[in-house]
Write a protein that holds these residues in place. Sequence first.
Motif, short mmCIF file in Angstrom:
data_model
loop_
_atom_site.label_atom_id
_atom_site.label_comp_id
_atom_site.label_asym_id
_atom_site.label_seq_id
_atom_site.Cartn_x
_atom_site.Cartn_y
_atom_site.Cartn_z
N GLY A 35 0.80 -1.22 0.00
CA GLY A 35 0.00 0.00 0.00
C GLY A 35 0.83 1.27 0.00
O GLY A 35 0.31 2.37 -0.09
N THR A 36 2.14 1.12 0.10
CA THR A 36 3.07 2.26 0.02
C THR A 36 4.13 1.91 -1.02
O THR A 36 4.28 0.74 -1.37
CB THR A 36 3.78 2.51 1.37
OG1 THR A 36 4.44 1.29 1.75
CG2 THR A 36 2.81 2.90 2.46
N PRO A 37 4.87 2.90 -1.54
CA PRO A 37 5.92 2.57 -2.51
C PRO A 37 6.95 1.61 -1.91
O PRO A 37 7.29 1.71 -0.74
CB PRO A 37 6.55 3.93 -2.82
CG PRO A 37 5.50 4.93 -2.50
CD PRO A 37 4.74 4.36 -1.34
N GLY A 38 7.39 0.67 -2.74
CA GLY A 38 8.39 -0.29 -2.28
C GLY A 38 7.79 -1.66 -2.03
O GLY A 38 6.60 -1.90 -2.25
N SER A 39 8.65 -2.56 -1.57
CA SER A 39 8.24 -3.95 -1.31
C SER A 39 8.72 -4.38 0.06
O SER A 39 9.84 -4.08 0.45
CB SER A 39 8.86 -4.89 -2.34
OG SER A 39 8.17 -4.82 -3.56
N HIS A 90 0.22 -4.64 5.75
CA HIS A 90 0.08 -3.37 5.02
C HIS A 90 0.72 -2.25 5.82
O HIS A 90 0.82 -2.30 7.06
CB HIS A 90 -1.41 -3.04 4.76
CG HIS A 90 -2.17 -2.78 6.03
ND1 HIS A 90 -2.17 -1.55 6.66
CD2 HIS A 90 -2.92 -3.59 6.81
CE1 HIS A 90 -2.90 -1.62 7.76
NE2 HIS A 90 -3.37 -2.85 7.89
N LEU A 91 1.19 -1.22 5.11
CA LEU A 91 1.86 -0.08 5.75
C LEU A 91 1.14 1.23 5.49
O LEU A 91 1.58 2.29 5.93
CB LEU A 91 3.29 0.03 5.23
CG LEU A 91 4.18 -1.20 5.40
CD1 LEU A 91 5.53 -0.98 4.75
CD2 LEU A 91 4.36 -1.55 6.88
N ASP A 92 0.01 1.20 4.76
CA ASP A 92 -0.60 2.45 4.28
C ASP A 92 -1.59 3.07 5.25
O ASP A 92 -1.97 4.21 5.08
CB ASP A 92 -1.25 2.25 2.90
CG ASP A 92 -2.26 1.10 2.90
OD1 ASP A 92 -2.18 0.23 3.79
OD2 ASP A 92 -3.12 1.07 2.01
#
Length: 331
Positions: A35-39, A90-92
Motif C-alpha cells: 500500500g506504500t511505494p516499495g516492497s 500493510h503499511l498504508d
Amino acid sequence: MGGGVTEEARNRGPSYTVTCEDYVHVVEFSPFDPGTPGSLLAYGGNLFVVVALCRFQEEDLEVEGLEFNTLRVFHHGVRIDSLAWSPESHLDKLPQVVRFCTAAADNKLRLLTSDLKDSHEVKEIEGHSSYINQVVFEPTEGRQIASVSDDHTCRVWDLDGNEAALFKLRSPGMSVCWHPAEVLKLLVAEKRGVVRFYELVSQQALLSLDCGQSPLMAADWCRPNSLKVGAVVGTDWVIWDVTRSSYPQRKKPCHVDRARLFRWSRANENLFSTTGCPGKIHSQLQVHHLGHPQPVMIGSSTVGGGLSWHRSLPLCVTGGDRKLSFWMTEM
C-alpha cells in the motif's frame, strides 16, 4: 553448460548487496502490495527475523540504486527454514500490520504479527513431527496457512493453530503453493518426484504430475500463469503445462551437483530461477528464460539460503553469509 552463454552472462555479480548481521537461511519478498511505494522483504538467520522495506531505482527514478530500510528485528531464538508473508500485511494505514509465518528447526510454525510499534505477537503452531520444508499463506484473505514436512504430511491450519486439513503423502513434502487465481486448490510436491493438486473443500487429490525421476527438491506454481508448474529434480529443471500431460513438457540439466530451489518470476511467466545445492563455499544461482536455450544469467553467492522474486520487477534475491544479494535480469 556449454554453448550460448556469454562469459558476461555466465559470471555476473549481484546488482545490489546488503550487509546483514547473521547468516541468512531464508529471504522472501512479499508478493503482496504493502500500500506504500516499495516492497516488504523478510530474511531470517539463526536467531532473528528482519523485516525491511526495499525500493529500487528500476521502479522509482528518485532512488539511487537500492533504498533499504529495516523496519523491525524480531528475536526468533531458533533457526528459520522457511518464511511466508500474509496478504494482511500493510503499511498504508494505522495501525500498520506486518504478519508472516516461519517454519523453524524445532518443527514448529510461528505466526508473527506486529504493528511495528508496541504490539508484537507470536503464536506457536505445533503438529508436525519432523522438519518443515515450506509454509505458505492463503493468498487472498490470509486466514489459513499450509505447510509440508519430512513427516510425509501437508497440513492446513487456521490462525489460532488449529489443524483444518491433513493430507497424507507417500514421501517427504518439499513444497506447497497456493495460487491467488485457484484459492480452493493446493499444490503439494513430494520428494519422490510427484506433484499433486488437492481440492481443499473435498480434500481429494485432483491431478497428479510426475517428474519421472527423483529426488524432487522444490516446485513452484507460476503466478502469472496458473497452468504452468516448475520444479527441480536431481540435476535438472522440469516444467509442466498442466493442460497437456502429466509428464514435463520441458526439461534441462542445470546444476551439476544437484539443484536445490526453483522459483518462477512473479512478473513474467517465461522467467524463473534455480539454485544449486550449496557447496562448501559457493552456491550457484541461474536465471532461465523459456525463449533462450541457455541460462540468461549465472551468479554465485557465498553459501546461504533462500531465493525469492520481486512482485513486479525481473529481480530476485538470494541469502548468503552475512549478506543479501539482489540480481536484476536484463530482459
